[in-house]
Design an enzyme around this catalytic site. Structure first.
Site, PDB file in Angstrom:
ATOM      1  N   SER A   1       0.828  -1.199   0.000  1.00 18.07           N
ATOM      2  CA  SER A   1       0.000   0.000   0.000  1.00 18.07           C
ATOM      3  C   SER A   1       0.869   1.258   0.000  1.00 18.07           C
ATOM      4  O   SER A   1       1.633   1.482  -0.928  1.00 18.07           O
ATOM      5  CB  SER A   1      -0.953  -0.029   1.198  1.00 18.07           C
ATOM      6  OG  SER A   1      -1.957   0.934   1.083  1.00 18.07           O
TER       7      SER A   1
ATOM      8  N   ASP B   1      -5.936  -3.444  -2.292  1.00 15.85           N
ATOM      9  CA  ASP B   1      -4.861  -3.118  -1.350  1.00 15.85           C
ATOM     10  C   ASP B   1      -4.233  -4.356  -0.708  1.00 15.85           C
ATOM     11  O   ASP B   1      -4.923  -5.172  -0.095  1.00 15.85           O
ATOM     12  CB  ASP B   1      -5.437  -2.220  -0.253  1.00 15.85           C
ATOM     13  CG  ASP B   1      -4.369  -1.483   0.526  1.00 15.85           C
ATOM     14  OD1 ASP B   1      -3.389  -2.117   0.939  1.00 15.85           O
ATOM     15  OD2 ASP B   1      -4.519  -0.262   0.726  1.00 15.85           O
TER      16      ASP B   1
END
Length: 335
Positions: free
Chosen positions: A44, A206
């Site tokens: 991320s 993510d």
């Protein structure tokens, strides 16, 4: 291989949305202390910072001051680029969430990352290849980022898994595409898609959902002593005392006497695996913990004083870590 003039490390950078500003502060402090990242694993926000650092490390192209200036100059509000549907007041964002398309497109983030990498001479993962026969063939890259493939239901590490899972040549895949997939916060940013050589399309979100702090991803698997340390930077607060600091957006529920179980479950999903790792001595001894509790994951309207403060927290955390870090002891005790 790294030159003898620097202290090589492998570096693992955790996710955390806007909190990633703190990662940059820690990385700069490590650079100032003479450390240079040989390989970087990021999830991320960690994939964003990691991609820039990996590209810069390719030819030692950026000084610590340049990394700092780049970090502090980013306009995070531009990351919130709504699409046509999302621009409809009230109903637009709700409809986007229900459809699973995300409130924001994420195109600006992709283009920003691609532009920064291009300026450093990096476009595809082939530009980040390492000539290192001590590493498995599929892992000979300066950068690896995590993403969650919700179509096949598994964690993927890019570029390592491009060939095995998707039949694609990793050297030909754009780095910015992988980073954009890794930062695709579900329902907030539009998911990324990846089409395999066989024509099957996967939806990627993510990587922090499955591995927000992939501290073990760069460790040796052949039982031999590491060539140099693997250091990690995490943005997680100490739990369970600071559960309420993980997801600030749930604060209204607490004020209204909302169900704490909901918050506990969501928090455990996001950070449970990584928190278990952080409690292990062989992880704790090589982890820089940045206090990012004053900034929320989704605070993209963050103001410059808050950016400066979070960056300073990253620098301070790395400085405190280095003051007591014993590289020889860490390598001898924990392999």
């Amino acid at each position: 291989m790294p030159t003898t003039a620097t202290k090589p490390v492998d570096l693992v950078l955790a996710g955390g949305g806007v909190k990633g500003i703190g990662l940059a502060g820690a990385v700069v402090k490590l650079m100032e202390a003479g450390y240079r990242a040989y390989r970087i694993a990021g999830s991320s926000a960690g994939s964003i910072v990691g991609s820039i650092v990996a590209a810069a490390a390719k030819n030692d192209q950026m000084t610590p001051d340049e990394v700092r200036d780049l970090t502090l100059s980013i306009d995070y509000r531009k990351f919130l680029d709504p699409g046509p549907v999302e621009r409809v007041p009230l109903l637009g964002p709700s409809w986007a969430i229900l459809q699973g398309t995300g409130i924001y497109q994420g195109d600006y983030a992709h283009d920003f990352i691609a532009g920064q990498l291009r300026d450093l001479g990096v476009s595809t993962f082939g530009d980040l290849r390492l000539d290192d026969d001590e590493l498995p063939e599929e892992r000979r890259y300066r950068l690896v980022v995590t993403a969650a493939d919700v179509t096949t239901g598994q964690l993927v590490r890019l570029p390592w898994d491009y060939r095995r899972l998707y039949g694609l040549d990793p050297d030909e895949q754009p780095v910015a595409d992988a980073v954009r997939a890794s930062m695709s916060i579900p329902f907030f940013f539009r998911p990324a898609t990846l089409t395999s050589a066989a024509g099957r399309t996967s939806t990627l979100v993510d990587g922090g959902l499955l591995s927000n702090y992939p501290i073990d991803s760069l460790d040796r698997t052949d039982g031999k002593k590491p060539r140099w340390p693997t250091l990690g930077v995490t943005l997680l607060p100490d739990l369970p005392e600071n559960n309420d600091k993980v997801i600030p957006a749930l604060a209204p529920l607490r004020l209204l006497g909302g169900p704490s179980l909901l918050e506990d479950v969501i928090t455990t999903i996001l950070v449970g695996r990584d928190q278990a790792y952080l409690n292990l001595p062989w992880v704790s001894c090589r982890t820089i913990r940045v206090d990012s509790t004053k900034v929320g994951v989704l605070d993209f309207h963050i103001k410059q004083p808050e950016i400066d403060a979070l960056y300073a927290q990253g620098c301070s955390a790395a400085a405190a870590f280095l003051a007591t870090f014993n590289e020889r002891e860490c390598l001898e005790r924990f392999r």
